[in-house]
Design a protein around this motif. Structure first.
Motif, PDB file in Angstrom:
ATOM      1  N   ARG A 122      60.650  -6.376  57.146  1.00 34.27           N
ATOM      2  CA  ARG A 122      60.812  -7.443  56.154  1.00 34.27           C
ATOM      3  C   ARG A 122      60.617  -6.921  54.731  1.00 34.27           C
ATOM      4  O   ARG A 122      61.396  -7.240  53.828  1.00 34.27           O
ATOM      5  N   ASN A 123      59.590  -6.105  54.524  1.00 35.47           N
ATOM      6  CA  ASN A 123      59.351  -5.537  53.194  1.00 35.47           C
ATOM      7  C   ASN A 123      60.544  -4.703  52.735  1.00 35.47           C
ATOM      8  O   ASN A 123      60.965  -4.786  51.580  1.00 35.47           O
ATOM      9  N   HIS A 124      61.074  -3.895  53.640  1.00 37.79           N
ATOM     10  CA  HIS A 124      62.207  -3.034  53.286  1.00 37.79           C
ATOM     11  C   HIS A 124      63.420  -3.868  52.874  1.00 37.79           C
ATOM     12  O   HIS A 124      64.043  -3.600  51.843  1.00 37.79           O
ATOM     13  N   VAL A 125      63.752  -4.860  53.654  1.00 40.85           N
ATOM     14  CA  VAL A 125      64.939  -5.676  53.369  1.00 40.85           C
ATOM     15  C   VAL A 125      64.759  -6.441  52.059  1.00 40.85           C
ATOM     16  O   VAL A 125      65.670  -6.479  51.219  1.00 40.85           O
ATOM     17  N   ILE A 126      63.595  -7.019  51.849  1.00 39.32           N
ATOM     18  CA  ILE A 126      63.344  -7.785  50.625  1.00 39.32           C
ATOM     19  C   ILE A 126      63.415  -6.877  49.400  1.00 39.32           C
ATOM     20  O   ILE A 126      63.950  -7.256  48.361  1.00 39.32           O
ATOM     21  N   THR A 127      62.896  -5.662  49.524  1.00 40.69           N
ATOM     22  CA  THR A 127      62.960  -4.710  48.410  1.00 40.69           C
ATOM     23  C   THR A 127      64.389  -4.232  48.172  1.00 40.69           C
ATOM     24  O   THR A 127      64.830  -4.123  47.024  1.00 40.69           O
ATOM     25  N   ALA A 128      65.104  -3.956  49.237  1.00 42.40           N
ATOM     26  CA  ALA A 128      66.483  -3.460  49.110  1.00 42.40           C
ATOM     27  C   ALA A 128      67.423  -4.518  48.538  1.00 42.40           C
ATOM     28  O   ALA A 128      68.383  -4.188  47.845  1.00 42.40           O
ATOM     29  N   LEU A 129      67.140  -5.787  48.840  1.00 37.46           N
ATOM     30  CA  LEU A 129      68.015  -6.888  48.416  1.00 37.46           C
ATOM     31  C   LEU A 129      67.210  -7.873  47.556  1.00 37.46           C
ATOM     32  O   LEU A 129      66.800  -8.935  48.034  1.00 37.46           O
ATOM     33  N   PRO A 130      66.977  -7.541  46.305  1.00 39.36           N
ATOM     34  CA  PRO A 130      66.070  -8.327  45.466  1.00 39.36           C
ATOM     35  C   PRO A 130      66.524  -9.758  45.169  1.00 39.36           C
ATOM     36  O   PRO A 130      65.710 -10.570  44.751  1.00 39.36           O
ATOM     37  N   HIS A 131      67.785 -10.088  45.420  1.00 40.57           N
ATOM     38  CA  HIS A 131      68.277 -11.445  45.139  1.00 40.57           C
ATOM     39  C   HIS A 131      68.147 -12.386  46.337  1.00 40.57           C
ATOM     40  O   HIS A 131      68.583 -13.541  46.256  1.00 40.57           O
ATOM     41  N   LEU A 132      67.570 -11.892  47.431  1.00 44.86           N
ATOM     42  CA  LEU A 132      67.472 -12.721  48.641  1.00 44.86           C
ATOM     43  C   LEU A 132      66.644 -13.976  48.412  1.00 44.86           C
ATOM     44  O   LEU A 132      65.567 -13.928  47.827  1.00 44.86           O
ATOM     45  N   LYS A 133      67.167 -15.072  48.920  1.00 45.89           N
ATOM     46  CA  LYS A 133      66.442 -16.350  48.926  1.00 45.89           C
ATOM     47  C   LYS A 133      66.003 -16.700  50.348  1.00 45.89           C
ATOM     48  O   LYS A 133      64.995 -17.349  50.548  1.00 45.89           O
ATOM     49  N   LYS A 134      66.828 -16.258  51.324  1.00 45.33           N
ATOM     50  CA  LYS A 134      66.516 -16.501  52.735  1.00 45.33           C
ATOM     51  C   LYS A 134      66.787 -15.242  53.541  1.00 45.33           C
ATOM     52  O   LYS A 134      67.777 -14.561  53.317  1.00 45.33           O
ATOM     53  N   MET A 135      65.884 -14.994  54.489  1.00 42.88           N
ATOM     54  CA  MET A 135      66.052 -13.874  55.414  1.00 42.88           C
ATOM     55  C   MET A 135      65.660 -14.360  56.795  1.00 42.88           C
ATOM     56  O   MET A 135      64.573 -14.922  56.979  1.00 42.88           O
ATOM     57  N   ASP A 136      66.522 -14.159  57.745  1.00 43.93           N
ATOM     58  CA  ASP A 136      66.267 -14.573  59.131  1.00 43.93           C
ATOM     59  C   ASP A 136      65.893 -16.054  59.212  1.00 43.93           C
ATOM     60  O   ASP A 136      64.955 -16.443  59.899  1.00 43.93           O
ATOM     61  N   PHE A 137      66.617 -16.862  58.496  1.00 46.44           N
ATOM     62  CA  PHE A 137      66.475 -18.321  58.486  1.00 46.44           C
ATOM     63  C   PHE A 137      65.141 -18.820  57.937  1.00 46.44           C
ATOM     64  O   PHE A 137      64.751 -19.952  58.194  1.00 46.44           O
ATOM     65  N   SER A 138      64.435 -17.993  57.181  1.00 49.09           N
ATOM     66  CA  SER A 138      63.224 -18.474  56.506  1.00 49.09           C
ATOM     67  C   SER A 138      63.271 -18.047  55.042  1.00 49.09           C
ATOM     68  O   SER A 138      63.869 -17.028  54.695  1.00 49.09           O
ATOM     69  N   ALA A 139      62.640 -18.833  54.200  1.00 55.41           N
ATOM     70  CA  ALA A 139      62.655 -18.567  52.763  1.00 55.41           C
ATOM     71  C   ALA A 139      61.951 -17.255  52.438  1.00 55.41           C
ATOM     72  O   ALA A 139      60.983 -16.874  53.098  1.00 55.41           O
ATOM     73  N   VAL A 140      62.459 -16.584  51.432  1.00 51.74           N
ATOM     74  CA  VAL A 140      61.785 -15.413  50.881  1.00 51.74           C
ATOM     75  C   VAL A 140      61.018 -15.931  49.675  1.00 51.74           C
ATOM     76  O   VAL A 140      61.613 -16.353  48.680  1.00 51.74           O
ATOM     77  N   THR A 141      59.702 -15.931  49.789  1.00 52.34           N
ATOM     78  CA  THR A 141      58.871 -16.488  48.730  1.00 52.34           C
ATOM     79  C   THR A 141      58.653 -15.477  47.608  1.00 52.34           C
ATOM     80  O   THR A 141      58.850 -14.270  47.792  1.00 52.34           O
ATOM     81  N   ARG A 142      58.223 -15.965  46.474  1.00 51.10           N
ATOM     82  CA  ARG A 142      57.896 -15.083  45.344  1.00 51.10           C
ATOM     83  C   ARG A 142      56.774 -14.131  45.750  1.00 51.10           C
ATOM     84  O   ARG A 142      56.795 -12.955  45.404  1.00 51.10           O
ATOM     85  N   GLU A 143      55.806 -14.629  46.495  1.00 49.30           N
ATOM     86  CA  GLU A 143      54.697 -13.792  46.956  1.00 49.30           C
ATOM     87  C   GLU A 143      55.208 -12.650  47.842  1.00 49.30           C
ATOM     88  O   GLU A 143      54.767 -11.503  47.704  1.00 49.30           O
TER      89      GLU A 143
END
Length: 180
Positions: free
Chosen positions: A136-157
Motif C-alpha cells: 500500500r505504501n509503495h502504490v500510494i507513493t508511486a501514484l500521488p494523485h490516488l483518491k481510492k485504492m482497492d475500493f477504499s479511500a486513500v486518506t491524507r494520513e
C-alpha cells in the motif's frame, strides 16, 4: 459521450483482440452509437475473461469507441494479466483502472503508471503484489494523485505515512550504497 460502459466481461475472451468477435452486453442504460457504429462511451469492461496481456488494446479501443483517446475507465479485473504493460501509460485520460484478481507480482510495475496524470482510482488486490508488506505504501507513493485504492479511500494520513516510508527507504538505500 458519457454513456454506459462497453461491457465485454464474462465473454470467455483469451486475448484482448478476441473481443473483436464479441458484441457488448446490454445493460439497463442502452449503449448509443455514432454514425460510424462506434459506441459513445469512455469506459470499457474486459473483466472476468482469460486475457494474459493488453496487446492490441489500442486497436480494440479504436474498434469499439467513438473517441478512444477519451477512455477514462478500464476494467481488466479477474483475468490472467502478469504485468502492468507500459501500453497502459498511453491512455492519457485514464482515471480509473481495475486490475484486481490477476497475476501481477512485480510491485515496481506500478511505478510507470505515475505517467497517467488523471489516474485517481486503482485496484490491485488479489494479485501477488498485494502480499508485499510495503504494497500500500509503495502504490500510494508511486501514484500521488490516488483518491481510492482497492475500493477504499486513500486518506491524507496514509499519503503522509507513505511518503515518510518512501523517504526512510531511500535514505537506507543511499546509506547502504555509500558503504559499499
Amino acid at each position: 459521450m458519457y454513456g454506459p460502459p462497453v461491457d465485454l466481461s464474462f465473454k470467455d475472451i483469451n486475448s484482448v483482440t478476441g473481443a473483436l468477435a464479441e458484441v457488448p452486453r446490454s445493460g439497463l442504460r442502452p449503449l448509443k452509437t455514432n454514425s460510424k457504429g462506434k459506441y459513445q462511451s469512455c469506459s470499457l469492461r474486459l473483466s472476468n475473461n482469460s486475457i494474459p496481456d493488453v496487446t492490441g488494446l489500442q486497436y480494440i479501443l479504436s474498434h469499439f469507441l467513438a473517441q478512444p483517446s477519451k477512455l477514462g475507465w478500464l476494467d481488466l479485473s479477474f483475468n490472467k494479466i502478469t504485468c502492468i504493460d507500459p501500453l497502459l501509460c498511453e491512455l492519457s485520460e485514464l482515471r480509473v483502472l481495475y486490475l484486481h484478481g490477476n497475476n501481477i507480482w512485480n510491485l515496481s510495475d506500478v511505478d510507470q503508471l505515475r505517467e497517467l496524470p488523471y489516474l485517481h482510482t486503482i485496484t490491485l488486490h488479489g494479485n501477488g503484489i498485494a502480499t508485499n508488506i510495503n504494497y500500500r505504501n509503495h502504490v500510494i507513493t508511486a501514484l500521488p494523485h490516488l483518491k481510492k485504492m482497492d475500493f477504499s479511500a486513500v486518506t491524507r494520513e496514509q499519503q503522509v505515512l507513505a511518503n515518510v516510508w518512501h523517504h526512510c527507504r531511500n535514505r537506507g538505500k543511499n546509506t547502504r550504497e555509500s558503504l559499499q
